[in-house]
Design an enzyme around this catalytic site. Structure first.
Site, PDB file in Angstrom:
ATOM      1  N   ASP A  80     -27.920  23.532 -33.656  1.00 16.09           N
ATOM      2  CA  ASP A  80     -28.366  24.126 -32.399  1.00 16.09           C
ATOM      3  C   ASP A  80     -29.717  24.806 -32.662  1.00 16.09           C
ATOM      4  O   ASP A  80     -29.784  25.869 -33.289  1.00 16.09           O
ATOM      5  CB  ASP A  80     -27.349  25.139 -31.887  1.00 16.09           C
TER       6      ASP A  80
ATOM      7  N   LYS B 170     -29.207  22.715 -24.357  1.00 17.86           N
ATOM      8  CA  LYS B 170     -28.352  23.893 -24.278  1.00 17.86           C
ATOM      9  C   LYS B 170     -29.107  25.003 -23.557  1.00 17.86           C
ATOM     10  O   LYS B 170     -30.282  25.242 -23.833  1.00 17.86           O
ATOM     11  CB  LYS B 170     -27.960  24.325 -25.691  1.00 17.86           C
TER      12      LYS B 170
ATOM     13  N   LYS C 127     -25.067  21.605 -22.730  1.00 11.04           N
ATOM     14  CA  LYS C 127     -24.238  22.700 -23.215  1.00 11.04           C
ATOM     15  C   LYS C 127     -24.579  23.969 -22.451  1.00 11.04           C
ATOM     16  O   LYS C 127     -25.709  24.439 -22.476  1.00 11.04           O
ATOM     17  CB  LYS C 127     -24.451  22.904 -24.716  1.00 11.04           C
TER      18      LYS C 127
END
Length: 246
Positions: A98, A161, A193
């Site tokens: 991430d 995300k 996400k």
């Protein structure tokens, strides 16, 4: 609103169970792992700081991915530093990365070649590992969310995300809609996400319904859709479907 046990299980299967606290210890990692498989099902991934990857890897169920964060949380590291972070995370055994992009450059300039190059470089290192790109949508205007989403899709991000969870505004349905619309318009199977501030069954369903409406039923699985949360699972585990309390 009544609670559907199957829907609860579906939400759990989409969760990246997250612990990114300065106070994290092996004991807190053990608590995280204990919750990762529960009476509602198995989470998609556990997301922890790089220093805990090896410990988690020795104990986690093989069906659960190990995610970690890079350039976190401010997104201000150099490209060389980020490359080293990604290499280290992969060496330690991370399945998913991430990555926080330098989103402040978009705020200053309206664009960021550095962010694009960083994502391209990280993806080249990741190969078949998932690269989830954090854009910090709560700090951005709708126009910038759209621009960045397009840039990240073109830079070969596997997921977009919303947030680090470390700023005042995390995920919002408004930001999610913009990101998901760009994903739906693209010719790539990019995941989404939602992270930061999602704390209830009802809120989680709203994000799922939004994604389904824009990207189709096939999109709602852990290959394409995740929740990055710490508190949501606790709320779901404490629900009693027969009461209708949510």
């Amino acid at each position: 609103m009544s609670i559907d046990h199957n829907q609860l299980a579906d939400i759990v299967s989409l969760i990246d169970l997250t612990s990114l606290n300065k106070s994290d210890t092996q004991a807190s990692m053990d608590q995280l792992l204990q919750k990762s498989i529960n009476h509602l099902g198995t989470v998609a991934a556990v997301c922890v700081y790089p220093e805990f990857i090896s410990y988690i890897k020795s104990k986690v169920n093989p069906d659960i991915a190990i995610a970690t964060v890079v350039n976190f949380p401010e997104g201000k590291a150099s490209l060389d530093s980020v490359v080293m972070e990604v290499k280290n995370a992969i060496k330690l055994g991370a399945d998913e990365i991430d990555l926080v992009i330098p989103y402040t450059e978009y705020l200053e300039n309206g664009s960021s070649l550095d962010a694009i190059n960083m994502v391209k470089a990280a993806k080249e290192l990741c190969h078949d590992r998932r690269l989830k790109v954090i854009i910090e949508s709560g700090e951005l205007s709708p126009e910038l969310i759209q621009i960045i989403s397009r840039d990240m899709i073109n830079a070969q991000a596997d997921f977009i995300k919303t947030s680090t969870g470390k700023t005042a505004i995390g995920a919002t349905l408004e930001a999610a809609k913009i990101i998901l619309q760009e994903i739906a318009l693209s010719d790539r199977a990019v995941g989404f996400k939602a992270s930061g501030g999602i704390r209830s069954y009802t809120e989680a369903l709203e994000y799922i319904q939004l994604a389904r409406s824009l990207c189709g039923d096939h999109y709602i699985n852990k290959q394409h859709f995740r929740f990055g949360v710490s508190g949501l699972l606790d709320k779901l585990l404490n629900l009693e479907p027969s009461t209708g309390i949510y």
